[in-house]
Design a protein around this motif. Structure first.
Motif, short mmCIF file in Angstrom:
data_model
loop_
_atom_site.label_atom_id
_atom_site.label_comp_id
_atom_site.label_asym_id
_atom_site.label_seq_id
_atom_site.Cartn_x
_atom_site.Cartn_y
_atom_site.Cartn_z
N ASP A 153 0.87 -1.18 0.00
CA ASP A 153 0.00 0.00 0.00
C ASP A 153 0.90 1.23 0.00
N PRO A 154 0.90 2.03 -1.08
CA PRO A 154 1.82 3.17 -1.16
C PRO A 154 1.61 4.21 -0.06
N ASP A 155 0.44 4.20 0.58
CA ASP A 155 0.21 5.14 1.67
C ASP A 155 0.76 4.65 3.00
N LYS A 156 1.12 3.39 3.07
CA LYS A 156 1.57 2.82 4.34
C LYS A 156 3.09 2.69 4.42
N LEU A 157 3.74 2.64 3.26
CA LEU A 157 5.19 2.44 3.22
C LEU A 157 5.84 3.49 2.33
N SER A 158 7.06 3.87 2.68
CA SER A 158 7.80 4.79 1.82
C SER A 158 8.22 4.06 0.54
N LEU A 159 8.72 4.81 -0.41
CA LEU A 159 9.20 4.19 -1.65
C LEU A 159 10.30 3.17 -1.35
N GLN A 160 11.23 3.55 -0.51
CA GLN A 160 12.35 2.65 -0.19
C GLN A 160 11.85 1.40 0.53
N PHE A 189 1.13 -7.15 -5.42
CA PHE A 189 0.06 -6.21 -5.71
C PHE A 189 0.48 -4.85 -5.18
N ILE A 190 0.14 -3.79 -5.90
CA ILE A 190 0.38 -2.42 -5.43
C ILE A 190 -0.93 -1.64 -5.55
N GLY A 191 -1.35 -1.03 -4.43
CA GLY A 191 -2.57 -0.22 -4.47
C GLY A 191 -3.17 -0.08 -3.10
N GLY A 192 -4.25 0.70 -3.02
CA GLY A 192 -4.92 0.89 -1.75
C GLY A 192 -6.22 1.64 -1.94
N SER A 193 -7.05 1.66 -0.88
CA SER A 193 -8.35 2.32 -0.96
C SER A 193 -8.21 3.82 -1.15
N LEU A 194 -7.14 4.39 -0.59
CA LEU A 194 -6.92 5.83 -0.66
C LEU A 194 -5.48 6.06 -1.10
N LEU A 195 -5.27 7.02 -1.98
CA LEU A 195 -3.90 7.32 -2.41
C LEU A 195 -3.59 8.77 -2.07
N SER A 196 -2.65 8.95 -1.12
CA SER A 196 -2.28 10.31 -0.70
C SER A 196 -0.89 10.70 -1.16
N THR A 197 -0.19 9.76 -1.78
CA THR A 197 1.18 10.04 -2.19
C THR A 197 1.25 10.36 -3.68
N PRO A 198 2.11 11.28 -4.08
CA PRO A 198 2.24 11.62 -5.51
C PRO A 198 3.24 10.73 -6.24
N ILE A 199 3.77 9.70 -5.58
CA ILE A 199 4.88 8.93 -6.18
C ILE A 199 4.43 7.56 -6.68
N PHE A 200 3.14 7.38 -6.92
CA PHE A 200 2.64 6.04 -7.28
C PHE A 200 3.38 5.49 -8.50
N ILE A 236 -1.23 -4.01 -10.49
CA ILE A 236 -1.89 -2.90 -9.79
C ILE A 236 -3.24 -3.37 -9.25
N PHE A 237 -3.46 -3.06 -7.97
CA PHE A 237 -4.71 -3.36 -7.28
C PHE A 237 -5.33 -1.99 -6.95
N VAL A 241 -3.81 -13.13 -0.19
CA VAL A 241 -3.16 -11.83 -0.11
C VAL A 241 -2.93 -11.45 1.34
N THR A 242 -1.70 -11.01 1.66
CA THR A 242 -1.46 -10.38 2.96
C THR A 242 -0.84 -9.00 2.72
N GLY A 243 -1.21 -8.07 3.60
CA GLY A 243 -0.70 -6.72 3.48
C GLY A 243 -0.32 -6.14 4.83
N ASN A 244 -1.32 -5.84 5.65
CA ASN A 244 -1.08 -5.17 6.93
C ASN A 244 -0.07 -5.88 7.81
N VAL A 245 -0.15 -7.21 7.85
CA VAL A 245 0.71 -7.97 8.76
C VAL A 245 2.19 -7.81 8.40
N LEU A 246 2.48 -7.42 7.16
CA LEU A 246 3.87 -7.26 6.72
C LEU A 246 4.34 -5.82 6.81
N GLU A 247 3.42 -4.90 7.12
CA GLU A 247 3.80 -3.49 7.21
C GLU A 247 4.46 -3.17 8.54
N LYS A 248 4.18 -4.02 9.55
CA LYS A 248 4.80 -3.82 10.85
C LYS A 248 6.17 -4.49 10.83
#
Length: 254
Positions: free
Chosen positions: A23-30, A48-59, A76-77, A223-230
């Motif tokens: 999710d581009p809003d949860k993690l930095s580019l790096q 997969f790359i994507g999210g319900s909300l996109l707040s970053t300009p670097i997609f 892309i999701f 699909v897993t997402g949140n569990v890997l963001e921590k």
């Protein structure tokens, strides 16, 4: 080989495939690039790359760098028409078929279709269903739709059949980001028995054991997402992949 055919090949070879969601809003580019590389090294099959909300300009740049860093498919999701990039292998061309919001049934698609064609991006038609998960999720709020009750598998089956008859190629059963409960096994089993499309299952899957249950219930991809963001222990992705891949059942699926 087209990306959709690669998905079918992964399912045929491994019984079920493992997808890591960024999710581009949860993690930095790096952080996103590092997670994608780690996912590939630890035997995940798809990004997969994507999210319900996109707040970053670097997609677009994020997709480009992730694609340059890995060889597994990058898909892309999208949470909206602003999440399209020429650098991906494909895009899930999703209709939120569990809801009755016309903008997410056809409106966003009309806006995005000319761009997808212009970029020569492979579009994979996907019937996306929100499933009740114990709390309102971002996907539910942002889509302005009601989820399918988790104790009504036949409603999910009817929607999946409609998607199949409309010519869609994938079914996505989604509990939502941070869901309290994942999609019930009984619903996955019912949809797998009721339609012939590959099934993606995501949301609320926090352990390899639960992921394995969903694969055994009939999910083609987990699909897993949140569990890997921590900050997670080393090797967790490999544990998920090992639990999900069902090579010994692959031949019977085919």
């Amino acid at each position: 080989m087209q990306t959709y055919n690669r998905l079918l090949e992964i399912r045929a070879r491994r019984g079920a495939g493992y997808i890591v969601l960024i999710d581009p809003d949860k993690l930095s580019l790096q952080e996103s690039v590092k997670l994608a590389m780690r996912a590939e090294q630890e035997d995940a099959d798809i990004i997969f790359i994507g999210g319900s909300l996109l707040s970053t300009p670097i997609f677009d740049e994020l997709v480009r760098q992730v694609k340059a860093a890995v060889k597994i498919p990058v898909i892309i999701f999208p949470g909206g028409v602003q999440q399209i990039s020429r650098h991906a292998d494909a895009i899930l061309f999703m209709s939120v078929i569990s809801g009755r919001n016309p903008d997410l049934l056809i409106g966003q698609h009309v806006m995005g279709a000319p761009i997808v064609k212009m970029l020569n991006l492979e579009a994979i038609a996907t019937g996306y269903m929100l499933i009740e998960s114990g709390k309102m999720t971002s996907a539910e709020f942002m889509s302005n739709t009601k989820p399918i009750p988790r104790d009504k598998p036949q409603i999910a089956v009817a929607h999946a059949l409609a998607a199949e008859y409309l010519g869609m190629k994938l079914i996505y059963l989604e509990a939502g980001s941070g869901a309290l409960q994942p999609v019930p096994d009984e619903m996955i089993q019912a949809v797998a028995a009721g339609c012939s499309l590959p099934i993606i299952v995501g949301g609320g899957i926090r352990t390899p054991e639960v992921a394995q249950q969903k694969a055994k219930a009939g999910a083609s991809f987990i699909v897993t997402g949140n569990v890997l963001e921590k900050k997670t222990k080393e090797g967790l992705i490999r544990e998920f992949a090992g639990a999900i891949h069902q090579e010994k059942f692959a031949q019977s699926i085919n």
